[in-house]
Write a protein that holds these residues in place. Structure first.
Motif, PDB file in Angstrom:
ATOM      1  N   ASP A   8     -71.823 -63.009 -38.151  1.00  0.00           N
ATOM      2  CA  ASP A   8     -70.468 -63.200 -38.677  1.00  0.00           C
ATOM      3  C   ASP A   8     -70.167 -64.697 -38.662  1.00  0.00           C
ATOM      4  O   ASP A   8     -69.792 -65.261 -37.623  1.00  0.00           O
ATOM      5  N   ILE A   9     -70.357 -65.344 -39.804  1.00  0.00           N
ATOM      6  CA  ILE A   9     -70.163 -66.795 -39.894  1.00  0.00           C
ATOM      7  C   ILE A   9     -68.699 -67.165 -39.653  1.00  0.00           C
ATOM      8  O   ILE A   9     -68.402 -68.183 -39.014  1.00  0.00           O
ATOM      9  N   ASP A  10     -67.773 -66.333 -40.146  1.00  0.00           N
ATOM     10  CA  ASP A  10     -66.353 -66.623 -39.935  1.00  0.00           C
ATOM     11  C   ASP A  10     -66.017 -66.636 -38.450  1.00  0.00           C
ATOM     12  O   ASP A  10     -65.262 -67.504 -37.983  1.00  0.00           O
ATOM     13  N   ALA A  11     -66.552 -65.673 -37.698  1.00  0.00           N
ATOM     14  CA  ALA A  11     -66.305 -65.629 -36.253  1.00  0.00           C
ATOM     15  C   ALA A  11     -66.866 -66.883 -35.577  1.00  0.00           C
ATOM     16  O   ALA A  11     -66.244 -67.441 -34.663  1.00  0.00           O
ATOM     17  N   GLU A  12     -68.034 -67.334 -36.026  1.00  0.00           N
ATOM     18  CA  GLU A  12     -68.619 -68.543 -35.456  1.00  0.00           C
ATOM     19  C   GLU A  12     -67.730 -69.756 -35.731  1.00  0.00           C
ATOM     20  O   GLU A  12     -67.526 -70.604 -34.851  1.00  0.00           O
ATOM     21  N   MET A  13     -67.183 -69.848 -36.945  1.00  0.00           N
ATOM     22  CA  MET A  13     -66.314 -70.967 -37.284  1.00  0.00           C
ATOM     23  C   MET A  13     -65.034 -70.940 -36.453  1.00  0.00           C
ATOM     24  O   MET A  13     -64.570 -71.975 -35.969  1.00  0.00           O
ATOM     25  N   GLU A  89     -59.152 -75.228 -39.479  1.00  0.00           N
ATOM     26  CA  GLU A  89     -58.280 -74.461 -40.380  1.00  0.00           C
ATOM     27  C   GLU A  89     -58.597 -72.971 -40.347  1.00  0.00           C
ATOM     28  O   GLU A  89     -57.745 -72.143 -40.673  1.00  0.00           O
ATOM     29  N   ALA A  90     -59.832 -72.615 -39.943  1.00  0.00           N
ATOM     30  CA  ALA A  90     -60.219 -71.195 -39.913  1.00  0.00           C
ATOM     31  C   ALA A  90     -59.600 -70.450 -38.739  1.00  0.00           C
ATOM     32  O   ALA A  90     -59.605 -69.212 -38.714  1.00  0.00           O
TER      33      ALA A  90
END
Length: 424
Positions: A8-13, A89-90
């Protein structure tokens, strides 16, 4: 169709962005995940970089991280100031950092479960009918254990505090020996001493004998282990000259070193463990070779900056402890200071920050023995400059010469008739 492992790239960000936004969230995220839990390689390096900035400044934010990455050797491909602001921002709220960190950790463990199960299936297909299946059963149990880890992380039930009776009821684990009675998996040994006394030679002897399956001092057969030498002081030519006779001696004792048991990385003047690029290079070698023992150093060559303060030393020791947490035994040489201690004798504590004193399990200084020996021989004492954290069989003295550069020594010379036994 290309298979993509769970991630999950979003979770990493969000997790990384939380570390940049909140001094409270940063240690919480760091307590849940490690750099290796991130799926995107750039995110693994960014986690390292954020930890470096936190160690140096006490906290991390976008400007500090950008300054760090702008230094020569610290850049990460595809990561610029714009990307760092995207991380921030994420983040919906930094309070969610630990939640996403647990998600990253769960996905990481899930990837390992899948990899382990795949290996189990492949080996089960290849296992001959007449062979025992113990190894396959062990791999299958590993998959089950890692599945339990995923469940615990995702449920939050992995944090349990024990009463003293519960704690003491757990049986002691057996020693996981690298060298029986001498070095255990995960141990850290630091040797100091004056220049020219044979510290480097002793470490090379340890590396060669462990890889060959020979006890370094008793010369008995032991189980061979995989060893990686990262030498930051000697050139390729110098290393060959120093290792060739030791390598030949192992063969003469009927214990030739298996090709994949000893790996050499001469890195003369090329190491700086403060730089993320160097850390990434070293971790990649370790993940590929999977050594049981890492001989690295000398300490002053691991960074061009003198390690005078705890702040100087912290990032170097953090990297070494990250390696040690993989179950690797670390052996290192360091230079002693020139100050005199009690009795007017040289103080053999490592030169620089006092934090170096508390780092290893075993710290010894190599010093000339105060006895006369025959011409052409040397007798040195292994003088502890910190208390050992466990009882081990390190010799009190070493004598030069014999089959190996160093053998167990005794006052007045090697004990007649039994050159490797300690005197009564």
């Amino acid at each position: 169709m290309t298979y993509m492992p769970p991630h999950d790239i979003d979770a990493e960000m969000i997790a990384l962005g939380s570390m940049l936004l909140s001094e409270h969230a940063a240690p919480q995220v760091a307590s849940i995940v490690t750099a290796g839990d991130f799926f995107r390689p750039a995110h693994e390096l960014l986690f390292h970089a954020i930890q470096r900035v936190r160690a140096e400044h006490g906290h991390a934010n976008v400007p500090l991280l950008h300054d760090h990455l702008s230094k020569d050797g610290n850049d990460i491909a595809g990561v610029d100031l714009v990307y760092l602001f995207k991380l921030v921002e994420a983040v919906p709220t930094s309070a969610n950092g630990p939640y996403f960190a647990r998600k990253i950790r769960g996905l990481s463990v899930r990837r390992r479960v899948i990899a382990t199960c795949t290996t189990v299936a492949q080996k089960a297909h290849l296992l001959p009918d007449e062979d025992p299946a113990d190894a396959i059963a062990g791999l299958a149990q590993k998959a089950i254990d890692e599945f339990e880890a995923v469940r615990d992380y995702e449920s939050g039930d992995n944090l349990e505090t024990m009463t003293v009776d519960e704690f003491l009821a757990v049986p002691d684990e057996d020693y996981d020996w690298i060298v029986p009675g001498l070095l255990e998996r995960g141990d850290r040994l630091m040797l100091t001493g004056a220049e020219g006394l044979g510290k480097s030679t002793l470490l090379r002897q340890l590396a060669i004998t462990i890889a060959a399956g020979i006890h370094p001092f008793k010369h008995e057969h032991i189980d061979p282990k995989r060893v990686l030498i990262v030498d930051a002081e000697n050139s390729d030519t110098q290393m060959r000259r120093k290792l060739r006779p030791l390598h030949a001696q192992a063969r003469l004792q009927g214990r030739p070193i298996a090709e994949n048991n000893l790996w050499i990385e001469p890195k003369l003047g090329a190491l700086d463990l403060r730089q993320d690029k160097t850390v990434s290079w070293l971790l990649k070698r370790i993940n590929l070779i999977k050594p049981d023992v890492l001989v690295i150093g000398p300490l002053y060559k691991l960074t061009p900056k003198a390690l005078q303060t705890d702040d100087d030393t912290a990032p170097i020791l953090a990297v070494l402890d990250m390696i040690r947490d993989k179950g690797i035994c670390l052996l290192m040489e360091a230079h002693a200071g020139h100050a005199l201690g009690a009795g007017g004798k040289r103080d053999y504590r490592p030169r620089g920050s006092a934090s170096l004193m508390g780092w290893p399990e075993f710290g010894y200084g190599v010093r000339p023995a105060d006895v006369e020996v025959e011409e052409g021989k040397r007798l040195v004492e292994l003088t502890p400059w910190r208390g050992d954290r466990d009882e081990r069989d390190w010799p009190d003295m070493l004598q030069s010469g014999g089959r190996w550069p160093w053998s167990i020594g005794f006052p007045g010379g090697v004990q007649p008739g039994n050159p490797y036994a300690r005197s009564a």
